[in-house]
Design an enzyme around this catalytic site. Structure first.
Site, short mmCIF file in Angstrom:
data_model
loop_
_atom_site.label_atom_id
_atom_site.label_comp_id
_atom_site.label_asym_id
_atom_site.label_seq_id
_atom_site.Cartn_x
_atom_site.Cartn_y
_atom_site.Cartn_z
N ARG A 100 0.83 -1.23 0.00
CA ARG A 100 0.00 0.00 0.00
C ARG A 100 0.85 1.27 0.00
NH1 ARG A 100 -3.13 -3.39 -0.68
NH2 ARG A 100 -5.31 -3.49 -0.02
N GLU A 151 -4.56 4.70 6.15
CA GLU A 151 -4.32 4.43 4.72
C GLU A 151 -4.67 5.64 3.84
OE1 GLU A 151 -6.27 1.85 1.64
OE2 GLU A 151 -5.24 0.28 2.76
N SER A 161 -10.40 0.14 3.35
CA SER A 161 -9.67 -0.04 4.61
C SER A 161 -9.17 1.32 5.07
CB SER A 161 -8.48 -0.96 4.40
OG SER A 161 -8.89 -2.22 3.98
#
Ligand code: EPU
Length: 338
Positions: free
Chosen positions: A165, A333, A237
């Site tokens: 990520r 995130e 997320s």
């Protein structure tokens, strides 16, 4: 100050999947001349934020940044050899529509990443991944606009600094690179990627799976587990799954035997943040107009009327509780547009 001709003040509530209220100055990027104009504005001291599909961003109500909205379109087969198709998509294409189009045109390989919200250009920024596949496994290259330098640059996968990520584009901030196009190498020998438990056990994928069957199964799993941003605002997320050193993981495993963890190539272990959040009591729990989702505790949802401060307050509360209980620091995130 007089605004440059292509800049307009825009309401961005429907341009972020959390559905947060925001108004900002927006420059639409439809060709390289617009990218050059953006560089000139940045050079003159304007702070710039490149926006894709708005599916991984927390927007403040009156961001000071100039928002560059990428609207470049087009999908083409660049070349093919005996081994693979090389396909290029412009940054403004919808990611999911692109995956679907690849299947329709006979270029499988991205189907595990179906239904991820956002644009093609945003995909390399956070190196999107799901159901056993990460973008960098299929990437052939990125054409990006270097905003401070005012020129286009072709980056090979090895130049992009990919990690879980994460990428060079994300680490350098939303004002440094504007992604123009992304290239993919899709092997002609197609093998289904069915490592993820929900796919391995999926009835439609028993026997000879086809790319379309994998695509459909991934869509079904996502629809079952994850809230649809069009119905309930969310940014997927909200935290990364934290990676901890083996010694820390061993200690956690002894104290919390149910905690799912996955070995990483570097020897560390990735922990399921959703499990940590659920155990900390946040699954389905609300704080003001926001809450953690009732089916997937890792997804922060807007139940209606939330602003950035509500989101950040909840995310801080969750982070503090998980830290106090497990000694593990969660990292957000989505990025903040302020
Ligand atoms: N879990 C819980 N409680 C929860 C949620 C999850 O105990 O409320 C446990 C599950 O039982 C499972 C484990 O946590 O054992 C992992 O859960 P899941 O398979 O749902 O995946 P995830 O780790 O929570 C990651 C990605 C998702 C991606 C899925 C599927 C991150 C931060 N998230 O979620 O990506 O779709 O795997 O591959 O890596 C995103 O990044 O926005 C995203 C949605």
């Amino acid at each position: 100050m007089r605004m440059a001709p292509d800049i307009t003040e825009q309401d961005l509530r429907s341009s972020n999947t959390l559905g947060l209220p925001a108004r900002a100055a927006v420059l639409r990027i439809r060709d390289e001349a617009h990218a050059l104009a953006l560089s000139a504005l940045a050079d003159a001291g304007r702070e710039v934020f490149v926006l894709g599909g708005g599916s991984n961003v927390v927007m403040r109500e009156r961001p000071r940044h100039l928002v560059a909205r990428v609207e470049l379109r087009g999908v083409r087969l660049l070349r093919e050899d005996d081994e693979a198709w090389e396909v290029e998509a412009a940054a403004g294409e919808s990611w999911h529509a692109f995956v679907d189009e690849c299947l329709r045109r006979g270029w499988p390989g991205l189907e595990n990443l179906a239904l991820i919200p956002g644009t093609v250009g945003a995909a390399p920024v956070q190196n999107i991944g799901a159901y056993g596949l990460e973008l960098d496994q299929r990437l052939a290259g990125v054409t990006a606009w270097d905003i401070p330098a005012g020129r286009r640059v072709d980056l090979a996968p090895g130049d992009c600094g990919f990690a879980y990520r994460d990428s060079l584009f994300k680490r350098m901030g939303a004002g440094r690179w504007l992604i123009l196009a992304v290239r993919f190498r899709l092997p002609k020998t197609w093998r289904p990627v069915l490592d993820y438990p929900d796919l391995r056990s999926h009835p439609a994928l028993a026997g000879a799976a086809t790319p379309r069957a994998v695509f459909d199964a991934v869509c079904a799993v996502r629809r079952r587990k994850l809230p649809d941003p069009a119905v309930l605002g969310n940014a997927g997320s909200f935290f990364k799954n934290p990676v901890v050193p083996a010694a820390v993981a061993e200690d956690l495993r002894a104290r919390f035997p149910g905690l799912p963890m996955y070995a990483q190539a570097d020897g560390g272990l990735k922990l399921a943040a959703g499990w940590l959040i659920e155990q900390a009591g946040w699954k389905g729990r609300r704080l003001g107009p926001v809450g953690m989702h009732e089916r997937q505790a890792l997804v922060l949802v807007n139940h209606g009327g939330a602003a950035a401060d509500d989101v950040l307050r909840l995310s801080e509360a969750v982070r503090e509780d998980v830290l106090a209980r497990f000694g593990v620091a969660l990292e957000r995130e989505p990025v903040l547009l302020d």
